[in-house]
Design an enzyme around this catalytic site. Sequence first.
Site, PDB file in Angstrom:
ATOM      1  N   LYS A 262       0.837  -1.212   0.000  1.00  0.00           N
ATOM      2  CA  LYS A 262       0.000   0.000   0.000  1.00  0.00           C
ATOM      3  C   LYS A 262       0.865   1.254   0.000  1.00  0.00           C
ATOM      4  CE  LYS A 262      -3.594   2.683   0.147  1.00  0.00           C
ATOM      5  NZ  LYS A 262      -4.759   2.745   1.015  1.00  0.00           N
TER       6      LYS A 262
ATOM      7  N   LYS B 188      -0.978  12.017   5.306  1.00  0.00           N
ATOM      8  CA  LYS B 188      -0.742  11.050   6.380  1.00  0.00           C
ATOM      9  C   LYS B 188       0.040   9.838   5.876  1.00  0.00           C
ATOM     10  CE  LYS B 188      -4.106   8.106   6.994  1.00  0.00           C
ATOM     11  NZ  LYS B 188      -3.722   6.704   6.843  1.00  0.00           N
TER      12      LYS B 188
END
Lengths: 291, 291
Positions: free
Chosen positions: A170, A238
Amino acid sequence: MRLGFIGLGTMGRPMALHLLRAGHQLAVWARQSGTTRPLLAAGAIDCSSAAEVARRAEVVFTMVTGGADVEQLTFAGDGLLAGFAPGSILVDMSTIAPETARSLAQRLARHGIEMLDAPVSGGQQGAMAATLAIMVGGEAAALERVRPLFELLGTRIVHVGEHGAGQVAKACNQMVMVAAIQAIAEALHLSGAAGVDPARVRLALAGGSAASRVLEVMGGRMVERDFAAGVEARLHHKDYAVVLGEAHRLGLPMPVSAQVCQQLNALMAMGWGSADTAALLRVLEAGERAT
Amino acid sequence: MRLGFIGLGTMGRPMALHLLRAGHQLAVWARQSGTTRPLLAAGAIDCSSAAEVARRAEVVFTMVTGGADVEQLTFAGDGLLAGFAPGSILVDMSTIAPETARSLAQRLARHGIEMLDAPVSGGQQGAMAATLAIMVGGEAAALERVRPLFELLGTRIVHVGEHGAGQVAKACNQMVMVAAIQAIAEALHLSGAAGVDPARVRLALAGGSAASRVLEVMGGRMVERDFAAGVEARLHHKDYAVVLGEAHRLGLPMPVSAQVCQQLNALMAMGWGSADTAALLRVLEAGERAT
C-alpha cells in the site's frame, strides 16, 4: 458468517454494506453513534463497544485512519481484544505503517487471534463498485478463510507476503499514485502557462505511454477545476509519513517521494487538506501568484 | 500521395514502412546510407540528399533526435528548403523544444511551406502496431491534408493547438511518463529492501488507483531485471532539457520534474544511457551499494 465492522467512513460504509447485503450477520460500533445509522437501517447489529463487536463476530474488519487508531481499538479496556474468542480474525484494511501491522499481529497471536493487514486501493468509487484491489499480508490459511468476504469487496486480491507486506504494497501504491498526481499537475500547469489548453493535452496523453487511471480521474478533476474530495488530500499526506518512515528506517534515498511529500506539506499549509489531492495543481498555481 | 521520410531509426523505420505499404510513393535519404536499406527493399525511392526528398514529395516526415537536427535538415545547403515546392508540408515528428518548432514554422511559412509539429507517444511497440498517439500543433487545414497519413501511424490524433502546441503536449507526456518510471522504481526498490517481493507488489498495484501503462511495461522490466532498451534512457534525458527549458523560460517551479531530471543525470553519469529508462531502478540500487 458472523462479521464485525468498525470504521464506517467514506470507504468503510459501502464496504460494510456489501458484506451485509451478501447475507452475513454484521455487528457495528462507532465512536460517533450517528455513523452507524445507514448500516443499522440495512439490518446491522448495534453494539456498545468494540469489545461487543468482537464478541459477536468471527471476523472483524477495521477501516480507520491510522496505526494509533487500530492500536486503541484493539487494546483499549473495552477494545476488540477484550471480546475476541481464540481463532477469531482481525482484518485491518486501514493504511498504517508495516511495522505497526507486524507488531499488532504478533501481540494478537499470543492470544490466539489471527490478523491480516489488507489495505485497499481504488478509492470511494472502487469501494462502492466492489472493484477494490486488496493487498494482503499475513498467513495464507487466514486469507483463505476470509477470501470469500474479500471477493465481495474487490476484484483483485493479492497475497503479497507475511504480516506487514500488505502495508508495504500500500505504501508503494501511494508513492506511485501521488507522484503521478503531482507530475500531471506540473504538466498541466506548464501547458496552461505555455498557452496550450490543458484539456487538449490531457486528451493527447491519454492515448500514449503516459496513460493511467490517475490521468483519467485526477487529471480530469484538474482540467475541470473540480477539487471537491474523492479521497481527501490530508489522508495522502498522512500516508507519506508511512512512506518516508519506511525509507528512513531502511536508509533508502527516495528523491521523488520526498519531493512529493514537500508538495503535500505545502498543500496542508495552504489549508486544502480536505480537498482532493488534485489540488496539488493549486499549490503550483499559488506559488506562481505569490511572485 | 508522394511522400518523403527522413529519420529511419527505431521509431521512424516502422512508421515509414506503414506509409509505404499503404501504397504511397516514399522518397528516403539518410546520412548513413545503410539505414535506408529496409525501406529500399520495400520499394522506397533512394535519394542523394534531403533536398531531393523534398523535390519528390508533397509531404515530408522527419523523425530525428533533436531541434538542431531538424534545423540542419531543413536549412542546410542541400536541405529540405532547397527542394520544397510552395504548398508542401513538413511534418516533424521528432521531440524538440516548442520554441524551435514555432521558429521553424515561421521561417518555412515565408517560403510558402506549411509545417506541423507532430511528436508521438507509444514507443517502438506503438510505432510497429500503428497505435501511436500523435500530438499535433499547427494549422487545422494542414492537419486535414495529412490526417489520412497520420491514421496509418496512430489511433489517437489530437490537434492540440497552434505551432509548437504538439511539442508542449509531448513535453507534458514525458514529464508524466518518466516521473511514473522513477516513482515505480522507488516503490519497487523500497519493497525489495523491506523484504517484500516486488513482483507481488506490482501485481497488487495493477488492480488499483496506481494502475498505468508504465507500471505494466517499465514496471515489468524492473521486476524481470530486463534493462535492454525499449526507448533508450538518453532520449528521455535529452527530452528533459526541453521540459526544464520550458519551465525556466516560463518561470515555473516544477519540483518533481527537476528531481526526475537529476536521476536521469545520475543514470547518464553511470554510463547507462543506452539502457531502458527502467534502469532508473539501478540508479537507486547503485546509490545504496556505494554507502
